[in-house]
Design a protein around this motif. Structure first.
Motif, PDB file in Angstrom:
ATOM      1  N   TRP A 235       0.841  -1.190   0.000  1.00 34.29           N
ATOM      2  CA  TRP A 235       0.000   0.000   0.000  1.00 34.29           C
ATOM      3  C   TRP A 235       0.879   1.244   0.000  1.00 34.29           C
ATOM      4  O   TRP A 235       2.075   1.184   0.283  1.00 34.29           O
ATOM      5  N   TYR A 237       0.545   5.781   0.735  1.00 32.42           N
ATOM      6  CA  TYR A 237      -0.254   6.936   1.163  1.00 32.42           C
ATOM      7  C   TYR A 237       0.473   8.202   0.733  1.00 32.42           C
ATOM      8  O   TYR A 237       1.703   8.301   0.839  1.00 32.42           O
ATOM      9  N   SER A 239      -0.106  12.724   0.503  1.00 30.13           N
ATOM     10  CA  SER A 239      -0.936  13.881   0.832  1.00 30.13           C
ATOM     11  C   SER A 239      -0.204  15.148   0.421  1.00 30.13           C
ATOM     12  O   SER A 239       1.028  15.169   0.326  1.00 30.13           O
ATOM     13  N   HIS A 268      -5.407  13.973  -0.288  1.00 28.86           N
ATOM     14  CA  HIS A 268      -4.682  12.775   0.133  1.00 28.86           C
ATOM     15  C   HIS A 268      -5.274  11.547  -0.545  1.00 28.86           C
ATOM     16  O   HIS A 268      -6.433  11.549  -0.989  1.00 28.86           O
ATOM     17  N   ILE A 270      -4.965   7.012  -0.583  1.00 29.07           N
ATOM     18  CA  ILE A 270      -4.418   5.748  -0.093  1.00 29.07           C
ATOM     19  C   ILE A 270      -4.619   4.699  -1.176  1.00 29.07           C
ATOM     20  O   ILE A 270      -5.709   4.584  -1.750  1.00 29.07           O
ATOM     21  N   THR A 281      -7.310   2.860  -5.574  1.00 32.97           N
ATOM     22  CA  THR A 281      -6.925   4.074  -4.853  1.00 32.97           C
ATOM     23  C   THR A 281      -8.177   4.846  -4.482  1.00 32.97           C
ATOM     24  O   THR A 281      -9.045   5.093  -5.332  1.00 32.97           O
ATOM     25  N   TYR A 283      -9.253   8.527  -2.909  1.00 33.73           N
ATOM     26  CA  TYR A 283      -8.659   9.831  -2.631  1.00 33.73           C
ATOM     27  C   TYR A 283      -9.735  10.851  -2.293  1.00 33.73           C
ATOM     28  O   TYR A 283     -10.908  10.693  -2.631  1.00 33.73           O
ATOM     29  N   PRO A 299      -3.965  12.428   8.536  1.00 33.74           N
ATOM     30  CA  PRO A 299      -4.364  11.319   7.655  1.00 33.74           C
ATOM     31  C   PRO A 299      -5.687  10.720   8.111  1.00 33.74           C
ATOM     32  O   PRO A 299      -5.782   9.545   8.493  1.00 33.74           O
TER      33      PRO A 299
END
Length: 626
Positions: A235, A237, A239, A268, A270, A281, A283, A299
Motif C-alpha cells: 500500500w 499513502y 498527501s 490525500h 491511499i 486508490t 482519494y 491522515p
C-alpha cells in the motif's frame, strides 16, 4: 513589481538576462512535465521498476531508484535511455537552459452570411537556470528560475482547452514587444526513496492520465505546498497541502483586483497495490478559505474533519481503479465525485443533482518498440462539476460577481482538474514515437463536446438573470456558473431549479464540437562540450462548430422601476411612466411581456453569435541546455 517605475522594470529584466545569460530542459524533481515522468510510467507498466509514488514530482532519491532499476533490469534500449536521464540529472547541480519559439495561428471564421480570416504571430523566449542537487543522503533540493517572455497572450496562439506551460504568469514587466514573467519553482525533500516529505512551490500531478487528470492536472498552475509520501510493498499513502490563488465569483476580469490569497487545497490518497495486476486508490480533496484549517494535514477522512467546522468547505472524493492484464498495458477508470444525490439514486432516479467526472481508458507501453507509449481515454465532466459559489458572509445567501470565491476548483483562475468546462466530454488519443535515437514525435487527437446549461433555463429563471445587475452571474457554462441565485433574505441562496434538480448533461439545443489533430517533433543533437541543442516543430489542426457556446447567454442589467407602497408591498414595472398604468408583483413581472421579450431577444442574440471556425497552429523552436 507592479508598483516599480518603468526604468526599474527595465533594470530588473536586464539583471535577469545578465545573471541567467543563456536560456527547456526541465529540472526533474521540481518539474512534472519533464520527459522522465512519462518514461517512468512506461517502465513501471513493463515491470522494470516497482510502484511509483502517487504524487508528481518525485524527490531525487526516488528518481535515482527508478533509474537504477531500469539500468539494471531493462532492455538495451531502456537501459540506454535511463542512463541518458541519469547523466542529465545527476552530472552537475545546475543547468542553464534557453528556448526561442515562433508561433502562428491562422483562422477562418464562418458566420451565417459571411466569413472572416485572421492570423496571429507570436514570439516566445524562455531562459533561466535550474538544477537538482543532493545536500545529504536524506536531503535534496531542486530549483528552476527564469524568465518567460511572449509577444502575445497565450490564449491567442494556442488550441482550446490548453493550459499555459509557464508559471508565475502574473505581474509582468514590459520590454519592447515582450511581456516578461519571472518564473520560479523550487522544493526541498527530506527522507528516503519510500518515505519522504517535500516542501516548496511547484505543480502537482496525480493519476495515470498524465497532463489530463480529474483531480490534480499536471498542466495546472503551481502552488506553494507541503507533500508527504509513504510507499510499501502492499500500500501507499500520499498527501499535499497547498496555498493557491483565489478569484472573484465571476473569475478573471479586466480589473487589477481579481486575484487574491487565503485559499487552500488539501489532497490525500491511499492506494492498495499488493496484487500485481489490480490496484485500487481512494482519494479526497478539499478546497477552502479564507480560514486556514491545519486539521487537513491529518491522515483522517476529510468528510469527518470538515464536519467539525460545519461542513462548509468544498469536498470531493474519488475512486481510481487500475487493471494491468499484461506487462505494458493498463486499463484505468477514475471516478471523481463532487456532489451526489444519494436519495435520488436509491430511488433509481439518475436525472438529479449528480455532479461527477469520469475518466477511463487504456495506456500501452510496448517493449523495444518505436512507440514508447500509446494512450486512449474518454473523459466526461457533468454540469456544475468544479463550480462552487461563495456567499458574501455566513449570515445571508447573498453574493455578487465580485465576491471572493474560495471554493471553486481553480488556482489563480486556472483549472486544478480537467481543462474541460463542466457539461463536456472528450475522447483523446496520443502516441509517443521514438522514430530514431535522437528524434521523438508525439501525435495527438481530441474530439470534444461542450454544452451551456444556461440555454436550458426556464423562462422564469432566465428572467431572474436578465433583471440582475450586470456582472452578478455567469451564464457561460463554465465553472463560474453556479446553481444558486443570490438571496439576502435567507441564510442560503435560492436554488436554480433546472440546475439543482436535474442532471442536465448535453440537453441544450446548441452544442460546441471541437476536433483537434496534431503532432510535435523534436530532434536532439548529440551532446558536445558546448551543451545540447534541440530543434522542434509542431502543427495542430482545429475545427470548432458552434464556437461561442461558452459565452454568456444572459448578461443582466435589464432596466426596471420598483416602488414600495404604503401597505409595504413592492411593485415593479418596466419604467416609472408605465408604473401608473400597469404594475406587477415580482413573480408576475418576470412573466410580463417586457421581461420575456428581453429574454427571447438575449437567447436569439446568443444563438446568432455562434459561428464555425477552422484554426491552424504552427510552432517552431530551438532549445539549448548546458
Amino acid at each position: 513589481m507592479k508598483n516599480y517605475p518603468h526604468n526599474m522594470r527595465k533594470i530588473f529584466v536586464s539583471l535577469l538576462v545578465f545573471l541567467f545569460g543563456s536560456v527547456i530542459f526541465s529540472q526533474v524533481a521540481v518539474d512534472i512535465n519533464d520527459s522522465f515522468y512519462s518514461d517512468a510510467q512506461g517502465w513501471e507498466l513493463r515491470g522494470l521498476t516497482s510502484t511509483l509514488p502517487q504524487l508528481r514530482p518525485y524527490p531525487l532519491k526516488a528518481v535515482e531508484r527508478i533509474l537504477n532499476d531500469v539500468i539494471e533490469n531493462g532492455s538495451e534500449r531502456d537501459s540506454e535511455l535511463a542512463k541518458e536521464h541519469y547523466e542529465r540529472i545527476f552530472s552537475k547541480p545546475y543547468n542553464f537552459y534557453a528556448e526561442g519559439s515562433g508561433k502562428a495561428k491562422f483562422s477562418k471564421e464562418k458566420y451565417e452570411n459571411e466569413s472572416e480570416s485572421s492570423k496571429t504571430k507570436a514570439a516566445i523566449v524562455n531562459f533561466g537556470i535550474g538544477g537538482d542537487t543532493t545536500l545529504h543522503p536524506l536531503v535534496s533540493f531542486a530549483y528552476k528560475i527564469g524568465l518567460f517572455c511572449q509577444t502575445k497572450d497565450f490564449e491567442e496562439y494556442s488550441p482550446l482547452y490548453t493550459n499555459i506551460p509557464a508559471d508565475a504568469i502574473f505581474d509582468p514587466t514590459e520590454s519592447g514587444p515582450f511581456t516578461n514573467y519571472v518564473t520560479w519553482n523550487a522544493n526541498a525533500s527530506v527522507g528516503t526513496e519510500a518515505v519522504y516529505g517535500t516542501a516548496g512551490i511547484n505543480r502537482m500531478g496525480f493519476g495515470p492520465f498524465y497532463g489530463d487528470g480529474l483531480a490534480l492536472n499536471d498542466t495546472g498552475y503551481h502552488s506553494a505546498n507541503i507533500a508527504f509520501n509513504a510507499t510499501s510493498e502492499k500500500w501507499s499513502y500520499a498527501s499535499v497541502y497547498e496555498t493557491i490563488g483565489a478569484t472573484r465569483n465571476m473569475g478573471r476580469d479586466t480589473s487589477d483586483n481579481w486575484l487574491g490569497a487565503n485559499k487552500y487545497l488539501a489532497f490525500h490518497a491511499i492506494k492498495w497495490h499488493s496484487h500485481e495486476k489490480f490496484q485500487v486508490t481512494y482519494y479526497e480533496n478539499i478546497v477552502f478559505g479564507p480560514h486556514n484549517n491545519l486539521s487537513y494535514f491529518a491522515p483522517a477522512p476529510y468528510m469527518g474533519l470538515q464536519n467539525i467546522g460545519g461542513a462548509n468547505d468544498n469536498l470531493q472524493m474519488g475512486l481510481l481503479l487500475e487493471f494491468k492484464p499484461v506487462k505494458g498495458l493498463e486499463i484505468a477508470a477514475d471516478f471523481f465525485a463532487d456532489d451526489i444525490d444519494l436519495n435520488a439514486l436509491f430511488k433509481g432516479n439518475l436525472d438529479s443533482k449528480n455532479r461527477f467526472g469520469i475518466q477511463t481508458g487504456v495506456i500501452y507501453a510496448p517493449s523495444d518498440s518505436i512507440f514508447s507509449k500509446l494512450s486512449l481515454n474518454y473523459t466526461v465532466v457533468m454540469p456544475y462539476v468544479y463550480a462552487h459559489w461563495e456567499y458574501d458572509d455566513n449570515k445571508t445567501g447573498s453574493f455578487t460577481g465580485s465576491t471572493w470565491n474560495y471554493q471553486n476548483y481553480t488556482n489563480g483562475g486556472i483549472n486544478i482538474g480537467s481543462t474541460l468546462d463542466p457539461n463536456s466530454d472528450k475522447i483523446s488519443l496520443s502516441a509517443q514515437i521514438n522514430a530514431t535515437k535522437n528524434l521523438k514525435i508525439t501525435l495527438l487527437g481530441n474530439l470534444i463536446r461542450h454544452a451551456n446549461g444556461a440555454e436550458d433555463f426556464s423562462d422564469d429563471e432566465a428572467a431572474e438573470y436578465m433583471l440582475a445587475p450586470t456582472g452578478t452571474y455567469a451564464t457561460n457554462g463554465t465553472l463560474y456558473m453556479s446553481q444558486m441565485f443570490s438571496d439576502e433574505t435567507s441564510s442560503s441562496g435560492k436554488h436554480v431549479d433546472s440546475a439543482w434538480e436535474k442532471l442536465g448533461f448535453m440537453t441544450s439545443d446548441h452544442k460546441m464540437y471541437v476536433a483537434q489533430l496534431g503532432f510535435n517533433a523534436e530532434y536532439t543533437f548529440a551532446r558536445t562540450r558546448a551543451g545540447r541543442f534541440s530543434l522542434c516543430a509542431g502543427y495542430t489542426f482545429e475545427y470548432v462548430k458552434n464556437a461561442g457556446v461558452n459565452n454568456n447567454v444572459y448578461k443582466g442589467g435589464l432596466a426596471y422601476y420598483s416602488n414600495t407602497e404604503a401597505d409595504g408591498t413592492t411593485y415593479y414595472a418596466e419604467s416609472e411612466s408605465a408604473y401608473s398604468t400597469k404594475k406587477y408583483t415580482w413573480e408576475n413581472f418576470k412573466s410580463s411581456d417586457y421581461v420575456q421579450n428581453a429574454v427571447k431577444k438575449a437567447r436569439e442574440q446568443w444563438v446568432s453569435n455562434l459561428y464555425d471556425c477552422m484554426n491552424h497552429y504552427f510552432s517552431v523552436s530551438m532549445k539549448y541546455s548546458y
